[in-house]
Enzyme design. Structure first.
Site, short mmCIF file in Angstrom:
data_model
loop_
_atom_site.label_atom_id
_atom_site.label_comp_id
_atom_site.label_asym_id
_atom_site.label_seq_id
_atom_site.Cartn_x
_atom_site.Cartn_y
_atom_site.Cartn_z
N LYS A 175 0.88 -1.18 0.00
CA LYS A 175 0.00 0.00 0.00
C LYS A 175 0.91 1.22 0.00
O LYS A 175 1.43 1.63 1.04
CB LYS A 175 -0.89 -0.01 1.26
CG LYS A 175 -2.18 0.78 1.16
CD LYS A 175 -2.03 2.26 0.87
CE LYS A 175 -1.61 3.09 2.05
NZ LYS A 175 -1.43 4.53 1.68
N GLU A 249 9.78 1.43 10.66
CA GLU A 249 10.89 2.36 10.37
C GLU A 249 10.29 3.75 10.43
O GLU A 249 9.54 4.15 9.53
CB GLU A 249 11.46 2.07 8.97
CG GLU A 249 12.09 0.70 8.82
CD GLU A 249 13.43 0.56 9.54
OE1 GLU A 249 14.00 1.59 9.94
OE2 GLU A 249 13.89 -0.58 9.70
N CYS A 283 14.05 10.70 6.42
CA CYS A 283 14.01 10.31 7.84
C CYS A 283 15.37 10.51 8.49
O CYS A 283 15.45 10.73 9.69
CB CYS A 283 13.55 8.87 7.96
SG CYS A 283 14.48 7.78 6.88
N GLU A 385 10.81 16.52 14.44
CA GLU A 385 11.19 16.29 13.05
C GLU A 385 10.50 17.34 12.17
O GLU A 385 9.27 17.45 12.17
CB GLU A 385 10.73 14.89 12.63
CG GLU A 385 11.11 14.54 11.21
CD GLU A 385 10.62 13.13 10.84
OE1 GLU A 385 9.46 12.80 11.11
OE2 GLU A 385 11.42 12.38 10.26
#
Ligand code: NAP
Length: 487
Positions: A175, A249, A283, A385
């Site tokens: 997906k 992750e 990331c 982040e």
């Protein structure tokens, strides 16, 4: 390639026109609608999982050398179509064409790497308390994998899961992110070209909260391999209705430490690359930099100059641009909010800070690579982040202080150090609480070494042999033998 895949799902080796609602996919550099995808219905998700379950029976029993050949064929098909696949990615994601092509070639590299690993799934024989018994530890594929991926690396993040899972003998339902579905559908067409058996790889499109969640909740899915934000990763962990293997992750807020012994030019070059590549939507992007006081001014000057030199453009029109458009309005708005927060709390703007000027940038999600200095841990840029082209700089006085600041985060994916003094390098690399520490370089992840996060950055590994272990169960077979008759 994009119109060919519009409204299509790839299930059981067949391209089906989806029955669900249509969702537009935009070019982030121009705002134009490229095409629509079909949101997979619960029945279509079920069909994909059923196909993967059926295919698992034969794929898992296939000789590893045959799985290896199939993955090599996939790698060759991907390399041969690198140009068209890269164009698809740039159109839907915004990164410059050359960079997109590099990502496609890395997907091909992953196919070949795991093709080689597929024939190296070996076990162990473990000593017992008596000599008439053997304990065999064998590895078996987990089953059907539900792979849920984000939009920042639309090929690699699908590929790491797909290749490791298939090498291990698992089958997969993917997906992809709503923003970048066509790269995943292009990968499915390469699976077809590579003549993989029907049902081994399936792609269903649609939103995470419906289609992704349906995979998480489906009893026929044995493992979820997820890359995305920590918030969604936690939600997935909480919302699994049955026990499933999970690899997560997740996000980070990655630090770079620049010590007084560092090569300043190399440090500034590395910092600019890892802060702004892919518009900071990585990331493992460097979000915050801690620099030793004696060299701080010189380093910040170099960093700001290098950031200002980066070429921003529509990545289709200028394939060799350093950065393109951001993937959507959401990360751009977060970048602006983190910048405003830092400036309001006393940070000094030393590069960027606004959208580039000109008609070419008027309708896309563009922003200039931005550096703020004089930061503190009260500022969001240093603690959350950003996932955008913004980096904060703060001065430190001692290595212990630098380590404490770098580890002062719930995240633990990647950290970076620039230093020439070996004692400093050892001291810092052993104390940084991160799954990856890159020293005097900014490539924290390579294909043949494990890559994974700690703390709220996730569980499990991708890349390397460890990446394939995530798709294998251990089985202990304990056999007692008798003396042979007529010995
Ligand atoms: P996201 O919002 O968490 O989405 C990731 C994927 O999860 C998308 O396919 C999304 O679908 C889907 N999703 C959303 N809600 C879901 C649910 N309830 N159930 C199942 N699936 C669901 O992350 P993103 O904004 O796309 O990506 C950025 C994040 O990814 C950043 O935090 C970044 O650090 C992280 N990331 C981590 C790594 C790593 O290796 N650690 C690598 C790359 C990115 P839709 O978006 O289609 O709705």
């Amino acid at each position: 390639m994009i119109t060919e895949f519009a409204e299509k799902l790839f299930i059981d080796g067949i391209w089906r026109t989806g029955e669900g609602a249509r969702i537009p996919v935009e070019n982030p550099a121009t705002g134009e609608v490229l095409a629509h995808i079909a949101a997979a219905t619960p029945a279509e998700v079920d069909l994909a999982v059923t196909a993967a379950r059926k295919a698992f029976k034969s794929w898992s029993r296939l000789a590893p050398v045959e799985r290896s050949k199939a993955l090599h064929r996939l790698g060759d098909a991907v390399s041969a179509e690198a140009d068209t696949m890269a164009r698809t990615m740039t159109l839907e994601q915004g990164k410059p064409l050359n960079e997109a092509r590099g990502e496609i070639l890395k997907l091909a590299e992953a196919c070949h790497f795991y093709a080689e690993e597929a024939v190296r799934i070996h076990g162990e024989i473990v000593p017992n308390t008596t000599t008439d018994i053997d304990s065999l530890v064998v590895r078996e594929p987990i089953g059907v994998v539900g792979a849920i991926t984000p939009w920042n690396y639309p090929a690699e993040l699908v590929g790491w899961k797909l290749c490791a899972a298939l090498a291990a003998g698992c089958t997969i339902v993917i997906k992809p992110a709503e923003l970048t579905p066509f790269t995943a559908l292009a990968i499915a067409s390469m699976v077809e070209k590579a003549k993989m058996p029907a049902g081994v790889v399936n792609v269903v499109t649609g939103s995470g909260s419906t289609v992704g969640q349906a995979l998480v909740e489906h009893p026929g899915v044995d493992k979820i391999a997820f890359t995305g934000s920590s918030a969604v990763g936690l939600h997935i962990q909480r919302s699994c209705p049955t026990i499933k293997r999970l690899s997560l992750e997740l996000g980070c807020n990655c630090p770079l430490i620049v010590t007084a012994s560092a090569d300043l030019d190399a440090a500034a070059k590395g910092a600019v690359r890892r802060s702004f590549r892919n518009m900071g939507q990585i990331c493992i992007a460097i979000n915050r930099i801690y620099v030793a006081r004696p060299i701080a001014e010189a380093f910040v000057r170099r960093l700001a100059e290098a950031a200002d030199r980066l070429v921003i453009a529509n990545g289709i029109e200028r394939p060799d641009a350093d950065v393109g458009a951001m993937a959507s309005a959401e990360p751009l708005n977060k970048t602006k909010a983190h910048l405003a927060d830092a400036l309001a709390k006393g940070a000094k703007l030393v590069a960027g800070g606004s959208a580039p000027e000109g008609d070419a940038f008027a309708r896309g999600h563009f922003f200039r690579p931005t550096v703020v200095a004089g930061c503190t841990h009260d500022m969001k840029v240093m603690t959350e982040e950003t996932f955008g082209p913004l980096v904060g700089v703060m001065v430190f006085d001692g290595l212990d202080e630098a380590v404490e600041l770098a580890n002062d985060t719930p995240y633990g994916l990647a950290s970076y150090v620039y230093a020439k003094d070996m004692d400093e390098i050892r001291y810092l690399s052993s104390r940084l609480d991160y799954g990856n520490v890159a020293v005097n370089n900014v490539d924290a992840g390579i294909m043949n070494a494990p890559y994974g996060g700690r703390k709220q950055s996730g569980v499990g590994y991708e890349h390397g042999r460890e990446g394939m272990l995530e798709y294998l169960n251990f089985k202990h077979v304990r056999i007692r033998y008798d003396e042979p008759k007529g010995r």
